[in-house]
Design a protein around this motif. Structure first.
Motif, PDB file in Angstrom:
ATOM      1  N   THR A 111       0.834  -1.216  -0.057  1.00  0.00           N
ATOM      2  CA  THR A 111       0.075  -0.173   0.253  1.00  0.00           C
ATOM      3  C   THR A 111       0.915   1.366  -0.055  1.00  0.00           C
ATOM      4  OG1 THR A 111      -1.680  -1.053   1.224  1.00  0.00           O
ATOM      5  CG2 THR A 111      -1.974   1.030   1.247  1.00  0.00           C
ATOM      6  N   THR A 112       1.708   1.300   0.754  1.00  0.00           N
ATOM      7  CA  THR A 112       2.741   2.444   0.974  1.00  0.00           C
ATOM      8  C   THR A 112       3.464   2.462  -0.407  1.00  0.00           C
ATOM      9  OG1 THR A 112       3.234   1.591   3.181  1.00  0.00           O
ATOM     10  CG2 THR A 112       4.723   3.383   2.188  1.00  0.00           C
ATOM     11  N   SER A 133      -7.738   0.337  -3.915  1.00  0.00           N
ATOM     12  CA  SER A 133      -7.375  -0.870  -3.136  1.00  0.00           C
ATOM     13  C   SER A 133      -8.483  -1.904  -3.181  1.00  0.00           C
ATOM     14  CB  SER A 133      -7.482  -0.320  -1.612  1.00  0.00           C
ATOM     15  OG  SER A 133      -7.327  -1.501  -0.788  1.00  0.00           O
ATOM     16  N   ALA A 141      -8.203  -1.557   5.194  1.00  0.00           N
ATOM     17  CA  ALA A 141      -7.030  -1.218   4.326  1.00  0.00           C
ATOM     18  C   ALA A 141      -7.223  -0.103   3.157  1.00  0.00           C
ATOM     19  CB  ALA A 141      -6.904  -2.958   3.624  1.00  0.00           C
ATOM     20  N   GLU A 143      -9.510   2.335   3.424  1.00  0.00           N
ATOM     21  CA  GLU A 143      -9.310   3.582   3.927  1.00  0.00           C
ATOM     22  C   GLU A 143      -7.729   4.071   4.203  1.00  0.00           C
ATOM     23  OE1 GLU A 143     -11.259   1.480   5.245  1.00  0.00           O
ATOM     24  OE2 GLU A 143     -13.279   2.247   5.037  1.00  0.00           O
ATOM     25  N   GLN A 144      -6.758   3.270   4.314  1.00  0.00           N
ATOM     26  CA  GLN A 144      -5.346   3.673   4.628  1.00  0.00           C
ATOM     27  C   GLN A 144      -4.926   4.138   3.231  1.00  0.00           C
ATOM     28  OE1 GLN A 144      -2.884  -0.054   4.648  1.00  0.00           O
ATOM     29  NE2 GLN A 144      -1.106   1.342   4.826  1.00  0.00           N
ATOM     30  N   THR A 147      -6.598   7.648   2.701  1.00  0.00           N
ATOM     31  CA  THR A 147      -5.597   8.737   3.404  1.00  0.00           C
ATOM     32  C   THR A 147      -4.282   8.982   2.578  1.00  0.00           C
ATOM     33  OG1 THR A 147      -6.501   7.725   5.265  1.00  0.00           O
ATOM     34  CG2 THR A 147      -4.605   9.160   5.656  1.00  0.00           C
TER      35      THR A 147
END
Ligand code: GDP
Ligand code: MG
Length: 441
Positions: A111-112, A133, A141, A143-144, A147
């Motif tokens: 994700t990063t 995602s 996940a 929502e991560q 953000t």
């Protein structure tokens, strides 16, 4: 360190011309340990050592380095070759949207890295990027990623609760097409360990999305286990490349070699921190240096090897054949000496240097002389440089004044040039180009 260990192995080898099989095998035992300490996977180490042994046996040893240093250089070059080309970027030259899919275990940094890559593509390549995602496993996940999208000013696909990964992929594809995005990045779910449910999900998503790039994200701290991960993924989905994360925390870099060997795919990027700009193009030479822990030795051998550059030798030989080794050539030789670290290193490299040293009557042989010699040649006219025989008493005085030296020193330089021309002619007679190469080695 590896160089100290190799030093021991090779002490007895000093002065010999070429690397013998027994010597190389002894050195490779040390190389094997260094690779294992760097966390390169065992089967990869085995193949690598075999390959390098074949390459190294019979190679000529350069005189200005130790055989141990030379082996390190051979190992380094093989590592760089195996790690692949420098900085191969993403292949996104298709009718938009180009699709990039990220796969890997949970916590590897998918994700990063998705956000880091999206940011890079937006800022550096001026692409319009959409991130989506497909992780319906890990709570929050999606929502991560949303953000991260806000932080990087990259668009994310609106979240629809209860949708399955393949359906999210379809929706993302449609949105990207309709809204004119250049790139669609698909961030997928991971698992703690490789399992078939995860693989089936990856395959289903890849079937629907037909990505141009499928990047395997691997934590470089995974160590020996990284090989199994890479193997499982590369057998089930058509990977196009690897991203190694947490390179900031890994001083050893062994995972890179394992990844490349097992997947056969290039390592495209390295994650070097948690911040969203902590993503770098992958540099094989840097990682090779880390694995061996000896960038200094490699550059030392490279500098030594510079002096035997074939084209340089060829040019020189051609000039010598015509009796044309002039002061310009001497000057570039002096330039090389300076690069090699002064007269100390030079003594072993130049023909007739003993004679030259003797010719420098006062015996004050230090690096300042190189600067003075350069100044003398710099004060000559181009014609004088190509025809040193023009240098009569009057010209010598002019050049001495111009360079802040003395007529005596100008004479010494001219003598030095003559000595060198003679020595070079002799070497030419002895073995031509090959002899010339050997004399610089
Ligand atoms: P995912 O489960 O594969 O999506 O992994 P995440 O992207 O959520 O990352 C897990 C953790 O690793 C997060 O805390 C990230 O900040 C961290 N992380 C990711 N890449 C790097 C990196 O290159 N260096 C460091 N130090 N941390 C990283
Ligand atoms: Mg994730």
């Amino acid at each position: 360190s590896l160089s100290e260990r190799l030093g021991g192995v090779f002490d007895k080898l000093r002065g010999r011309g070429a690397l013998g099989e027994a010597d190389v095998r002894a050195a490779m035992r040390e190389v094997r340990i260094a690779l294992l300490e760097a966390d390169v996977a065992l089967p990869v180490v085995r193949d690598f050592v075999e390959k390098v042994t074949e390459q190294a046996v019979g190679q000529q040893v350069l005189k200005s380095v130790t055989p141990g240093q030379q082996v390190v250089k051979i190992v380094n070059d093989a590592l760089v070759e195996m790690l692949g080309a420098e900085a191969s970027e993403l292949e996104l030259a298709v009718t938009p949207p180009a699709i990039v899919m990220m796969v890997g275990l949970q916590g590897s940094g998918k994700t990063t890295t998705t956000a880091k890559l999206a940011k890079r593509l937006t800022e550096k390549d001026r692409k319009k990027v959409l991130m989506a995602s497909l992780d319906v496993n890990r709570p929050a996940a999606q929502e991560q990623l949303a953000t991260l999208g806000t932080q990087t000013s990259v668009a994310t696909l609106p979240i629809v609760a209860g949708q399955q990964p393949v359906d999210i992929a379809r929706r993302a594809l449609q949105a990207a097409k309709l809204q004119g995005f250049d790139v669609l990045m698909l961030d997928t779910a991971g698992r703690l360990h490789v399992d078939q449910a995860l693989m089936d999900e990856m395959k289903a998503v890849a079937d629907v999305a037909q990505p141009q790039e499928i990047l395997l994200v691997v934590d470089s701290l995974t160590g020996q286990d990284a090989v199994n991960v890479a193997k499982s993924f590369s057998e089930q989905v058509p990977l196009t490349g690897v991203v190694l994360t947490r390179m900031d925390g890994d001083a050893r870099g062994g995972a890179a070699l394992s990844m490349r060997a097992v997947t056969g795919k290039p390592i495209k990027f390295a994650g070097v921190g948690e911040k969203l700009d902590a993503l770098e193009a992958f540099h094989p030479s840097r990682v090779a240096g880390r694995i061996l822990g000896m960038g200094d030795v490699v550059s030392l051998v490279e500098r030594a090897a510079e002096t035997i550059q074939a084209d340089e030798a060829e040019k020189l030989a051609a000039k010598m054949a015509k009796g044309q080794f002039d002061l310009n050539d001497l000057r570039s030789q002096l330039e090389q000496m300076k690069r090699m670290g002064g007269l100390g290193a030079l003594a072993s490299m130049l023909p007739g240097i003993k004679k030259v040293q003797n010719a420098m009557a006062n015996g004050q042989v230090d690096d300042k002389i190189l600067v003075r010699l350069d100044a003398i040649i710099g004060s000559m006219t181009p014609r004088e440089r190509t025809k040193p025989e023009l240098m009569n008493a009057k010209r010598k005085i002019r050049v001495a004044n111009g360079s802040g030296t003395t007529v005596q020193e100008v004479n010494r330089l001219l003598k030095m040039h003559q000595e060198m021309s003679t020595a070079m002619k002799k070497i030419k007679k002895m073995g031509g180009l090959k002899g010339l190469g050997a004399m610089f080695a």
